[in-house]
Design a protein around this motif. Structure first.
Motif, mmCIF file in Angstrom:
data_model
loop_
_atom_site.group_PDB
_atom_site.id
_atom_site.type_symbol
_atom_site.label_atom_id
_atom_site.label_comp_id
_atom_site.label_asym_id
_atom_site.label_seq_id
_atom_site.Cartn_x
_atom_site.Cartn_y
_atom_site.Cartn_z
ATOM 1 N N ASP A 4 -2.575 -2.996 10.439
ATOM 2 C CA ASP A 4 -4.296 -3.384 9.376
ATOM 3 C C ASP A 4 -2.876 -3.204 7.906
ATOM 4 O O ASP A 4 -1.781 -2.804 8.315
ATOM 5 N N ALA A 5 -3.596 -3.602 7.379
ATOM 6 C CA ALA A 5 -3.210 -4.301 5.933
ATOM 7 C C ALA A 5 -2.387 -2.366 5.291
ATOM 8 O O ALA A 5 -2.893 -1.331 6.037
ATOM 9 N N PRO A 6 -1.203 -2.378 4.959
ATOM 10 C CA PRO A 6 -0.566 -1.228 4.636
ATOM 11 C C PRO A 6 -1.269 -0.135 3.898
ATOM 12 O O PRO A 6 -2.339 -0.496 2.662
ATOM 13 N N ASP A 7 -1.471 1.472 4.415
ATOM 14 C CA ASP A 7 -2.064 2.478 3.764
ATOM 15 C C ASP A 7 -0.610 2.995 3.111
ATOM 16 O O ASP A 7 -0.139 4.068 3.583
ATOM 17 N N ARG A 8 -1.352 2.782 2.264
ATOM 18 C CA ARG A 8 -0.070 2.856 1.100
ATOM 19 C C ARG A 8 -0.143 4.776 0.417
ATOM 20 O O ARG A 8 0.967 5.691 0.854
ATOM 21 N N ALA A 9 -1.445 5.637 0.367
ATOM 22 C CA ALA A 9 -1.071 6.816 0.502
ATOM 23 C C ALA A 9 -0.054 7.558 2.780
ATOM 24 O O ALA A 9 0.651 8.220 2.132
ATOM 25 N N ALA A 10 -0.532 6.817 3.181
ATOM 26 C CA ALA A 10 -0.157 7.414 4.270
ATOM 27 C C ALA A 10 1.451 6.697 4.724
ATOM 28 O O ALA A 10 2.016 8.044 5.149
ATOM 29 N N LEU A 11 1.768 6.005 4.331
ATOM 30 C CA LEU A 11 3.327 5.506 4.109
ATOM 31 C C LEU A 11 3.868 7.053 3.309
ATOM 32 O O LEU A 11 5.058 6.900 3.429
ATOM 33 N N GLY A 12 3.513 7.189 2.683
ATOM 34 C CA GLY A 12 3.809 7.943 1.178
ATOM 35 C C GLY A 12 4.150 9.027 2.086
ATOM 36 O O GLY A 12 5.180 9.372 1.824
ATOM 37 N N ALA A 13 2.885 10.141 2.523
ATOM 38 C CA ALA A 13 2.904 10.688 3.340
ATOM 39 C C ALA A 13 3.803 10.889 4.649
ATOM 40 O O ALA A 13 5.292 11.502 4.825
ATOM 41 N N LEU A 14 4.113 9.762 4.528
ATOM 42 C CA LEU A 14 5.244 9.273 6.057
ATOM 43 C C LEU A 14 6.857 9.644 5.195
ATOM 44 O O LEU A 14 7.738 10.127 6.163
ATOM 45 N N ALA A 15 6.638 9.437 4.025
ATOM 46 C CA ALA A 15 7.902 9.071 3.327
ATOM 47 C C ALA A 15 8.251 10.490 3.568
ATOM 48 O O ALA A 15 9.312 11.154 2.973
#
Length: 908
Positions: free
Chosen positions: A784-795
């Protein structure tokens, strides 16, 4: 009526660059000695501006402590203009939180000197400007911006700069010679054999003022006399003074400050008609005769270990030392370590100037930086260790003599429910078992969760008889032998919280004494099938990974059927540049690992993590032959040692690459083809997520400065189109690109190796020759389209990891806490699409800072301890901007505009 012209006397002070700190400080002391003397005698009639940064005064007073009272008196009187920065930083190489701390600390130190911090947003020489700088500056009450690079605005000197969230600030853009234009045009500072007379200086000044008036649409003019490291020029100042006293002169030239200039400018804001929006990273366009500004984008990947160290220090402070010190203070009454944290931040901020962290100075400068990073890291690590330790010791229930308590801490603002790796220190007296006929001792133990359920685990590695140091303030240090065992196990960890595990020794095998000379344990094993599906493949519920003979990956996403080919190929090309620029060679020869010899080993295969080790031999030229203009014919081997891991239930592939650099004059990248047809991609930045074009601009060939494909990220980049995409999460690696070719690969720069060094014949350290470099990065296929907050949490998860604190029956806290803590608890949980930036105790109270990475408004929800009864919005300087609102049952919502940064003060 005369137009007013504000003459600002300053000196742009790179603290270290082509000379080391102490050499530049000697010149600084001489400069400020002269300035203070001239202010005392009246020879200087107006203020001296300390280049927007208070560290100039700190550095000066370390050598001239006897002049502190004099400096403070001048600061109080406004004759020394101080701040707002502590050190003027590079904007793209540090986090948004670090920029906030820099300004807050700079303003605090300015007040300690008795000054009112300057309200001018001074970024005269930064290598481009982040999209959120207007919002950050406005959050400190700064009223305008002064810059040069990153924008080719030529219709005058002024525009309104609209930041990512819509904040607008009036902005002054310096002309052809930038902030050094006066030095060039009036002082002839670029002609080393020339000294201008008072008469010549008057003539040149008149010409300069006329030229500035012709291109300045607003009424007031800015005359900035502050080129790089330039001492005050008494002869030129005499001409300035004479002009200012000439009633018949066409301009009213006054000794002034940037703040006074802003007062004049803001009296008629409608006079500024142009508006520019967002990030300013445009390469230099016009010929140098029109403007000499360069963007200088190559600093993103020069001397990469410096960037990695900085990211690690920022993470230690903001994810560990500060939030867990808050917890220890609020829950257990432990004093909050304000002073130590200030010292740690000060060491770190001293590495943030663009010529320091940019990696574009002489070798000695960058060697000095490692010491500062070390001081910051020592303090932050110690504070994190002490805070988590005191929390662990305060958890309810006694630790029995035959058990170890292991408290696992999660620094994320979201719960974590997946398999994790822990390193356990087990008493060396605990029994072990062996497989078959005693080939290897395996410590026997079982792990239990807070309610007594056994937690299965996968054994990964062990070291027996390892020495640890046990410290007790009432005893001499003691060396203790432990058996170190690393395991992977499934855990559910609360957000910004902990869970307490109990480890017991395994049961003894009831052997008769004559059957074994020592106690033997019964085996402690757990059932479970590994994720490996062949000698070169692995899979979980979501992903399948197949390793090709050359070490590249075939990835299949079971959620949407998408496949990704040739992931993890390495590309090595020439770099004939320096710390500022990636130098492209005309006769380059880019070498690829595709087809390279790769050995594959399965090093872990279990139900909780499976890992393959890939060792790829990439043959590359030893160096660039600058005589022939080509890469050398002699080849050397870069051995790329890469671990590729998969864990159950996680839609990511975890990668860690190590390489010892054996070549000079080159750049190494890892390529990750996305297979999309996207024309833009996303990358996170300081308090933001930006959409960038894949292709360079269509008219890039007309620019004076070459536009390069490498662009900044803070932690991650993602490309997505038509139901498929790929993200790479790589904290500490600040340069990525999506290459404009059919397979649209994400390109992550691992490092650049260069020898050219400013004002030298070249120095060795920038080549990173013989240095062992390590990079950790996660590949995230997108259904799906990038989940910005989720990618930030992964980082944040990749950068911070987990911590443990282990307790045995013999441990006791130095100060017995009055309150006991539960076996599992959370300090703060954040949901709703926002990203946590910090949680820290300030002099004004407990503050949490979050930001909205989305293009639309969101409502974030914060879960906090029920002892928190109210929340109040404050600006970035910590000043209230709204009335407090009640917090009921430890939950409250925060409505956030698109791209808004919100700071909250929490109180009981």
């Amino acid at each position: 009526m005369q137009r007013r012209a504000h003459y600002i006397l300053s000196s742009h002070w790179d603290r270290e660059w082509y000379r080391p700190l102490q050499h530049f400080r000697s010149a600084l002391v001489a400069l400020l000695d002269e300035v203070l003397e001239a202010l005392a005698t009246g020879q200087l009639h107006g203020p001296f501006t300390t280049d927007g940064q208070v560290i100039m005064l700190e550095d000066y007073l370390e050598v001239r402590p006897e002049r502190r009272a004099e400096v403070e008196a001048l600061a109080r009187a406004g004759l020394l203009v101080v701040g707002p920065w502590y050190t003027v930083p590079d904007e793209f190489l540090v986090s948004g939180e670090a920029l906030v701390r820099n300004l807050r600390y700079g303003c605090e130190v300015a007040r300690r000197f008795g000054a009112v911090p300057s309200s001018a947003g001074w970024v005269c020489d930064q290598f481009g400007h982040i999209s959120q700088l207007p919002q950050i500056f406005a959050g400190f009450g700064l009223r305008g911006v002064f810059l040069w690079r990153g924008v080719n605005f030529a219709a005058g000197r002024h525009f309104h700069w609209r930041g990512a969230d819509g904040t607008v600030l009036p902005t002054y853009r310096f002309g052809r010679g930038g902030y050094s234009a006066f030095a060039f045009e009036v002082r002839a500072a670029d002609d080393p054999g020339r000294r201008v007379s008072t008469a010549e200086a008057r003539m040149r000044l008149e010409a300069y003022l006329a030229a500035e008036a012709a291109v300045t649409a607003v009424a007031p003019l800015l005359v900035f006399d502050g080129g790089d490291h330039l001492a005050w020029d008494a002869t030129v100042y005499e001409a300035v003074t004479a002009y200012s006293q000439d009633a018949g002169a066409p301009f009213a030239l006054i000794p002034s400050s940037l703040d006074a200039y802003l007062d004049d400018l803001l009296a008629d804001p409608a006079a500024i008609t142009a508006t520019i929006t967002g990030e300013l990273r445009e390469p230099g366009l016009p010929p140098r005769a029109e403007n000499e500004a360069w963007l200088i984008p190559g600093v993103l990947a020069s001397r990469v270990p410096l960037k990695q160290e900085n990211a690690a220090c920022e993470t230690l402070l903001t994810r560990w030392a500060e939030p867990f010190s808050v917890w220890a203070a609020r829950a257990l009454g432990r004093p909050y370590p304000h002073q130590l944290l200030e010292i740690a931040w000060r060491w770190l901020l001293q590495n943030h100037p663009h010529d320091s962290l940019g990696g574009c100075s002489i070798d000695l400068v960058h060697r000095d930086m490692h010491y500062r990073f070390s001081q910051c890291r020592q303090i932050a690590d110690l504070l994190a260790t002490e805070a988590t330790r005191v929390i662990a010791l305060a958890i309810e229930g006694d630790v029995a003599s035959d058990e170890v308590r292991v408290v696992v801490f999660n620094p994320l603002a979201q719960p974590l429910n997946e398999t994790v790796e822990l390193t356990l220190d087990l008493p060396h007296t605990w029994p072990a078992f062996t497989e078959f006929f005693g080939f290897e001792d395996l410590p026997a133990f079982r792990i239990y969760d807070p309610v007594g359920n056994e937690v299965p685990y996968q054994r990964l590695s062990q070291r027996l008889g390892v020495t640890r140091t046990r410290l007790d303030p009432h005893k001499f240090p003691q060396g203790v032998q432990v058996n170190e065992v690393r395991v992977s196990l499934p855990l559910a960890l609360p957000a910004l919280g902990y869970v307490s595990l109990t480890v017991h020794p395994g049961a003894l095998d009831p052997l008769l004494p004559h059957q074994s000379p020592r106690p033997i344990a019964q085996p402690t094993r757990h059932p479970g099938r590994g994720l490996a599906t062949s000698a070169r493949a692995m899979a979980n519920e979501l992903l399948e990974v197949v390793i090709a003979p050359d070490g590249t990956l075939h990835l299949h996403d079971r959620r949407n059927g998408a496949t990704y080919e040739h992931l993890l190929s390495f590309e090595d090309c020439a770099d004939i540049g320096d710390g500022w620029f990636h130098g492209l060679a005309v006769a380059d020869a880019a070498h690829s690992s595709c087809g390279a010899a790769t050995s594959v080993a399965l090093v872990h295969n279990g139900p909780y993590v499976t890992t393959f080790r890939l060792r790829t031999a990439l043959r590359v030229p030893e160096r660039f032959d600058f005589v022939r203009g080509t890469r050398a014919e002699t080849l050397t081997t870069l051995e790329l040692d890469t671990l590729v891991s998969l864990r159950p239930g996680c839609a990511r592939v975890e990668v860690a690459t190590k390489v010892r650099n054996t070549a000079c004059d080159h750049r190494l990248r890892v390529l990750l083809p996305s297979g999309t047809d996207a024309v833009t991609y996303l990358a996170d930045g300081a308090f933001d997520v930006l959409e960038r074009p894949v292709a360079v601009r269509a008219d890039a060939h007309t620019y004076r400065e070459l536009e390069v494909e490498g662009r900044p990220q803070q932690n991650w980049s993602a490309v997505y189109a038509a139901g498929r995409g790929l993200a790479v999460v790589a904290p500490g690696q600040l340069e990525t690109a999506v290459l404009d070719r059919p397979d649209r690969p994400l390109a992550l720069t691992l490092y650049r190796s260069t020898g050219r060094t400013v004002l030298t014949d070249g120095e060795p350290d920038g080549q990173l020759l013989g240095e062992q470099l390590s990079v950790r990065y996660w590949l995230v296929p997108l259904s799906d389209a990038p989940d910005r907050a989720a990618l930030g949490a992964l980082a944040q998860q990749l950068a911070a990891g987990l911590r443990t604190s282990q307790c045995t029956a013999g441990d006791r806290p130095v100060m017995q806490p009055a309150q006991r803590l539960p076996l599992s608890a959370s300090l703060l949980r954040l949901s709703g699409g926002a990203v946590l930036s910090s949680l820290a105790q300030t002099a004004l109270g407990l503050e949490v800072r979050i930001f909205n990475p989305e293009e639309a408004a969101i409502t974030a929800t914060l879960h906090v301890p029920t002892t928190i009864r109210q929340a109040q919005r404050v600006n970035l300087a910590g000043e209230p901007v709204e009335a407090p609102v009640p917090v009921r049952e430890g939950v409250f919502d925060v409505v956030m505009r698109a791209k808004q940064i919100v700071s909250l003060r929490l109180a009981g």
